[in-house]
Every structure is written in structure tokens, then in C-alpha cells.
Scaffold this active site. Structure first.
Site, PDB file in Angstrom:
ATOM      1  N   GLU A 310       0.740  -1.443   0.007  1.00  0.00           N
ATOM      2  CA  GLU A 310      -0.039   0.099  -0.016  1.00  0.00           C
ATOM      3  C   GLU A 310       0.891   1.243   0.093  1.00  0.00           C
ATOM      4  OE1 GLU A 310      -4.325  -1.116   1.856  1.00  0.00           O
ATOM      5  OE2 GLU A 310      -2.614  -1.066   3.562  1.00  0.00           O
TER       6      GLU A 310
HETATM    7  C1  ACM Z   1      -2.116  -5.158   4.150  1.00  0.00           C
HETATM    8  O1  ACM Z   1      -3.321  -5.672   4.581  1.00  0.00           O
HETATM    9  N1  ACM Z   1      -2.012  -3.990   3.951  1.00  0.00           N
HETATM   10  C2  ACM Z   1      -1.056  -6.148   3.875  1.00  0.00           C
END
Ligand code: ACM
Length: 702
Positions: A310
Site C-alpha cells: 500500500e
Molecule cells: C495489508 O493488509 N495492507 C497487507
């Protein structure tokens, strides 16, 4: 579709119990019932053939203590009295490693039990089985006669705990390690750094925890204790330092290493944020080399997790120097830059003797060979990784923070029979991990999210893929739930359930416990939308926090109502009376809560409205059962009132809970609208009619 599965499952349940089914979770690879039983009484003694194996000796002491706590019977550990013999060929190395031998054999007859394993770790797994085999009937405590040949399907069976969003202290970790050992999980993945907290002591860079943690972090001494405690239970500890994004708490101390000017403060909200390290800055690698070197020495496991998820690229896009660097180094884009960064990390880790693991975003052309991928965004991430030759584990489908049912996790198989992964790449699938993200859990409530559902995931990762009967899983899950609580897991600790102004020891306090057992927190990421103002600084002490993701009580009720409506012959009036008694008890408890004085006014609103909803649903259920028994259709007015109660229950509110009993109330309403149809239609047609006429479940908008 769902309803048909439930009914089919019920038939399987009846079939499997009539065969004298076992109570073990995870189910062993092979189990053959014997005849007779080994009584557990004061004559029971246990001996290990190689007493120099200290790890095994302490494990045996834990086991005898657990028997003593449960039965009151003291098991002797002196030689000469042995009824239970434990034989191992050799000590396992002191620290568990990926791929350790975990196989064991256990035979029990009327005269004794023999547990044989090649290694200490195998004996630990066998002791977990022995703990679960202990049973009681009218003749007393006993182990059933049995032969078990057992070994795991996958070598990496993990639980990730995020100790950052909400701090989770050492005691939370230790009690969960005990519970993990009971269901043969063998990896504790500690998510140690996040936007919302830096949770590990660095002696080289103490500013990291001093400025990034609010004082809530593991000291290195505590980490050594956790690692030793885990190793005693045959569990590896894999640390995660999430890089280059999810990094706000690092940048509080080192804003000059970020991609945007800062300054930075610990993030209190939930979501994906922009702060990210600047991979073009050589000083970033000086910090990471020093820090990761320190952590590599602290954490003995061969794997070290670098996160990688992310990174939204916002701060990289906004930084002209970084974009120029990407162009000048032929890196193409931000993903290319992250791969460049990962390459640097990999060199650092290799220097310290570590292998790299990261979330599936790091899977990009040029990722160093041997890097392990943890697939969280979809099953395709797992397939992509192994098809490119990288080892991988599955977490997509094992997000226990999202409050899905044990069934949903249980059906999620890293290598299902119809897997798209070619046979030649399957050996690269090492297993999986349940992920306990901590936005919505405190030390008081985290165990309710982990247990017992993670036991179903543990079975999926340990047992043969052919062990997949959902109803039989639920039967055993309710049993292992008790064993987990005895092992120290706190999912049933009602002292966490309270509300200001309500005495927990009063009748209303007891009613709160009942109410909490009748609702479930909303699934997926919906809670953030319903409670947008809640941050890390809120108390998280609400109905949606106390309740469990899956109410096994309500699930059993729903299954029993299905069975009652669809059973052949006349309606069973005795069962109907029991259903009504149950519904009345639920309504009474909910009514007490609804009428209690509300000292905690805003939070109480959700609790009170949820209690009123339960009263309405329970009353509706009773009315429908009466209509069925009398074969008297509900009046149009009553039908409308019940439909309206269901609509209220279905409507998302700031209380952020759902009412699983609506499943049986829906079906009862459809049945009580036309009760005579039960006798007029064949069973299949009756089922099909109810499914076609019941109020549909709300659509999942996710
Ligand atoms: C995640 O859930 N961002 C690994």
C-alpha cells in the site's frame, strides 16, 4: 445457495456423529479409533525416554498441569509409573525453523499411550493432540483408544498480530502463543511498525521508539522472552518492519528521510496514508542497515518481513527529485522504484543472513530470487508468485479482522482441488497466515477476533485438504473453543464486557453478556464508514467490540430451526417449546439492557437500540413458531410488523453490529405466512418455496 449448503451440511453432521467422530482440531492426517479407553486417574504417569530434552520436559509439565487444572487429577512424572510414554529420536534444535519435522505417532489403548516422534517439535504437536483428546463421561476422565499418524499439510502456519494500530503488550502475545500451540500453528508474525506506532526498542536509534510509540513498545528483553516462549512451543517468530510506506511513525523521528518535507506526527486515524521513505536518499540505507542489522541479531528466524504494501505513490509523485531519479535510473515508474528499494533491502538482509518476505505488492520484475511473497490482495497473488518461482504463503481469505465466519475462512484453501497453480509450482506454496489487524481491537477484545475462528484456519493449513465438512468443523470448533480458553485465550472473558453505570455482577450486567452473544460486528471494512470519528485514541469499549465475529450460539439456533422446519413428519412440538424458551430468554435479557440507565450516553444509544432490535426479533420468532404450531397463517398486520423488524435489523447503524438471528427469523416468517404448505409440498419443494419467498439478505456492498 447458502441455505442449501447449510442443509446439506446438517445431514453430513448426523452422518459423522453416528460414526463416533473425534473432537480434534486440526484433524489428524490419519486417525483410527481403537476399542476401549485409557482411564485417567491417580495412577496415570508420564515418562519421556530422553530426559535430557529440557524443552520436551517443560512441555510435558505444561501438559500435566493442564490435566490437573481440568480434572483435579495430579499426573505423576516419576519413572516407574509411566502409562504415557513419550519417545523421541533426537532433540530438535533449540529454535524452530521453517520445514522442521513435525510428524508424530500416537497410540492409545486400555493399558497406556505411546507418543513417538523423530524430534521435540513432533512430540510437542502430539502433546497438543493429547490435550485435546482428554474427555469425560459418566465413568470419569479418559483418553479414547486410538491410533493417530499425523503430519502437517503445509510447513508455514501462521498468525500475524498487528501490535501497532492498537498496542498489544507482551501478555497478549504470550497467551496467544499458548493458544496457537494447542492448534499446531507454528509462526507468530509480529507486525511491529506502522503509521500509528513504532513498537520495538532500537538501542542504536532510540528516537524511533521514543518519538514514535507513545511509550508503548516491546523492549529487546521482552522480545527475547517472546521468542523463547514461542520456541518452547515450537513456534517461530517472524518480525515485520513495514517499508517504505506505512512508515509515518519512523518519520516522526527522521523527517529528513521522508519523500515530503514533514514534520510528521503519529497517525491516529485508520486508512492508507502518504508518508513514505525516500529511496533516493543514501541516508535511508544507513538507517535501515543499522536498524535491520540490530533486528537481525535480535530475531533469530531466517526470515525477516519488509512489508511493502500500500505505498500509494502520492509523495513520490509530488517529489521532482524522486521522479527524476526514476527516469535517470531507467526504473519506469514508482513500482520500479520500490523494486530498486527492495533490491537494496535484500542486500542488507543477505549481509545479516536473512531471507526477505513481503506483501504481494513487492512482486515486480527484478525482485530478488528466493524472496517469499505473502499474498493478501487475492488468490492470484499467490499463483503469480509461485508461477514466477517465488515461494509464497496465503493470507487473502484469512483476514480475521474483517469478522467473516469460520466457514468462509475454512473454505479458503491455498491449494484447493481445482487450484490454477500448476503441479510443478505447488511445492512453492508454503502455507498461510491469519492476519489480526488491530484497528478495532484492544488487549481486552483481541482474543475474541482471533479465537476460535483461527482454529478453523489452523485446520485448513495442517489437515489434509479432504477434511472439509463444514458442519463437522463447527461441531469440533465449539469443543476446541473451550480448550483454547483453558489454554489461556480470553475470548470468553466476560469481565471485558461492561458499560459505565451497569454493575457487571447485577442482572443487567449478566444481560449485557447475553446481548453481546446475540450480535456480531459488521464485516469487511464497513465499521470505518459507520464510525468515521473513531481513532486510535477512542476507548473501543462498545457492543461492537465486546461481541464475537461469529456467534456460535445463534448459529446453532439457526441450524436447529432449519432442521425443525424441514424435518419429515409432523412439526416437533417439544423442540418448538425449546426454541420459544430460548427466544424468551434472549428477549428478556435484551429488554433489561434496553431499559438500563445509560451513564455512557452516546455509546449507550447503540447498545439500547440493538437491544430493542433483539427484543423485536425474538418476539417475531415466537409469533412465527406459534403460527406454525397452530397451522394458522400470520395476519397481514403481523407479517408487516415482522418484516419491519427485519428491515430495522438489516439497516446499518452507528452501533456497527449485525443480528445473525435474522437468518432463522427470515425463514420462520416465510414459513408462518403459509404454514399449511409444509404438509402440502414435498420437502424439497417446501425448502425451495421458503427460499424463494423469504426476505432476501441485504446485498453486501463492499
Ligand atoms: C495489508 O493488509 N495492507 C497487507
Amino acid at each position: 445457495m447458502k441455505r442449501f449448503l447449510r442443509i446439506a451440511g446438517l445431514i453430513l453432521l448426523l452422518a459423522s456423529t453416528s460414526l463416533g467422530a473425534h473432537e480434534l482440531m486440526p484433524a489428524p492426517a490419519a486417525i483410527t479409533p481403537g476399542s476401549g479407553r485409557l482411564d485417567v486417574d491417580a495412577a496415570l504417569g508420564v515418562a519421556i525416554d530422553r530426559p535430557e530434552d529440557m524443552r520436551l520436559r517443560t512441555a510435558v509439565t505444561r501438559w500435566t498441569d493442564s490435566i490437573h487444572r481440568r480434572t483435579g487429577i495430579a499426573v505423576a512424572t516419576a519413572r516407574g509409573m509411566e502409562v504415557v510414554e513419550i519417545k523421541t529420536a533426537a532433540n530438535s534444535p533449540e529454535l524452530p525453523k521453517l520445514g522442521d519435522e513435525e510428524r508424530y505417532t500416537l497410540t492409545i489403548d486400555a493399558h497406556g499411550a505411546t507418543l513417538t516422534a523423530a524430534t521435540t517439535t513432533g512430540a510437542l504437536r502430539g502433546l497438543a493432540t493429547l490435550t485435546q483428546l482428554l474427555q469425560k463421561d459418566e465413568r470419569g476422565w479418559f483418553f479414547p483408544a486410538v491410533t493417530i499418524e499425523d503430519s502437517p499439510r503445509f510447513p508455514w502456519r501462521g498468525l500475524m498480530i498487528d501490535v501497532c494500530r492498537h498496542w498489544q503488550p507482551e501478555e497478549v502475545i504470550l497467551r496467544n502463543l499458548d493458544a496457537m500451540a494447542l492448534v499446531k500453528l507454528n509462526v507468530l508474525h509480529l507486525h511491529l511498525t506502522e503509521n500509528q506506532g513504532f513498537r520495538i526498542e532500537s538501542k542504536r536509534f532510540p528516537k524511533l521508539q521514543e518519538l514514535g510509540s507513545d511509550g508503548h513498545y516491546f523492549t529487546q528483553e521482552q522480545i527475547r522472552e517472546i521468542i523463547a516462549y514461542a520456541a518452547d512451543r515450537g513456534i517461530r517468530v517472524v518480525p515485520e518492519f513495514d517499508l517504505p510506506g506505512h512508515a509515518t511513525s519512523w518519520l516522526v523521528a527522521y523527517p529528513e528521510l521522508a519523500s515530503a518535507p514533514g514534520p510528521y506526527t503519529i497517525e491516529r486515524h485508520w486508512g492508507v496514508f502518504d508518508p513514505v521513505f525516500d529511496p533516493t536518499n543514501p541516508k535511508v540505507y544507513e538507517l535501515l542497515d543499522g536498524f535491520l542489522g540490530e533486528m537481525a541479531a535480535l530475531f533469530p528466524d531466517e526470515y525477516l518481513h519488509v512489508g511493502g504494501d500500500e505505498n500509494n505513490g502520492v509523495d513520490w509523485n509530488a517529489n521532482a527529485h524522486i521522479q527524476k531519479f526514476i527516469r535517470e535510473h531507467g526504473l519506469k515508474n514508482n513500482e520500479g522504484l520500490q523494486t530498486y528499494f527492495n533490491g537494496k533491502l535484500q542486500v542488507i538482509l543477505a549481509k545479516y543472513g536473512k531471507k526477505m518476505i513481503g506483501w504481494d505488492e513487492i512482486l515486480q520484475p527484478g525482485l530478488p530470487e528466493g524472496t517469499m511473497i505473502q499474498s493478501w490482495r487475492g488468490q492470484t497473488g499467490l499463483a503469480d508468485a509461485v508461477n514466477h518461482g517465488y515461494p509464497a504463503i496465503l493470507s487473502n481469505g484469512y483476514y480475521i479482522d474483517l469478522n467473516y465466519s469460520a466457514e468462509q475462512h475454512y473454505r479458503n484453501d491455498p491449494l484447493p482441488a481445482n487450484s490454477v497453480i500448476p503441479a510443478a509450482a505447488r511445492h512453492l506454496v508454503y502455507g498461510g497466515e491469519a492476519t489480526m489487524w488491530a484497528e478495532w481491537v484492544t488487549p481486552d477484545t483481541i482474543d475474541t477476533r482471533i479465537w476460535p475462528r483461527t482454529a478453523a484456519i489452523a485446520e485448513r493449513l495442517w489437515s489434509p485438504g479432504s477434511v472439509n465438512d463444514v458442519e463437522d468443523m463447527y461441531r469440533r470448533l465449539a469443543i476446541v473453543d473451550q480448550r483454547l480458553a483453558e489454554a489461556g485465550a480470553q475470548q470468553d472473558n466476560n469481565s471485558r464486557i461492561h458499560a459505565p453505570g451497569i454493575d457487571p455482577k447485577s442482572a443487567t450486567g449478566g444481560a449485557l453478556v447475553t446481548l453481546a452473544s446475540l450480535v456480531q460486528p459488521v464485516t469487511h471494512y464497513k465499521r470505518g464508514g459507520l464510525q468515521p470519528d473513531v481513532t486510535q485514541l477512542n476507548p473501543s469499549n462498545d457492543l461492537a467490540d465486546w461481541c464475537k465475529p461469529e456467534s456460535l450460539e445463534v448459529r446453532s439456533f439457526n441450524v436447529a430451526v432449519d432442521d425443525w422446519l424441514f424435518a419429515p413428519g409432523a412439526l416437533d412440538a417439544d423442540r418448538a417449546t425449546r426454541f420459544k424458551t430460548q427466544l424468551m430468554a434472549w428477549a428478556k435479557a435484551a429488554d433489561l439492557v434496553a431499559k438500563a440507565p445509560a451513564a455512557d450516553a452516546p455509546i449507550a444509544q447503540g447498545r439500547i437500540s440493538s437491544a430493542r432490535t433483539v427484543v423485536a426479533l425474538a418476539d417475531a420468532g415466537e409469533a412465527c413458531i406459534d403460527a406454525m404450531l397452530a397451522s394458522q397463517p400470520l395476519t397481514a398486520e403481523k407479517k408487516a410488523a415482522i418484516a419491519s423488524a427485519i428491515a430495522v435489523a438489516d439497516k446499518p447503524t452507528a452501533a456497527a453490529v449485525v443480528f445473525p438471528m435474522t437468518s432463522s427469523i427470515r425463514l420462520l416468517l416465510a414459513a408462518a405466512a403459509e404454514p399449511a404448505k409444509r404438509d402440502q409440498l414435498a420437502r424439497d419443494a417446501w425448502k425451495a418455496h421458503l427460499i424463494a419467498t423469504e426476505i432476501p439478505l441485504p446485498k453486501e456492498k463492499e
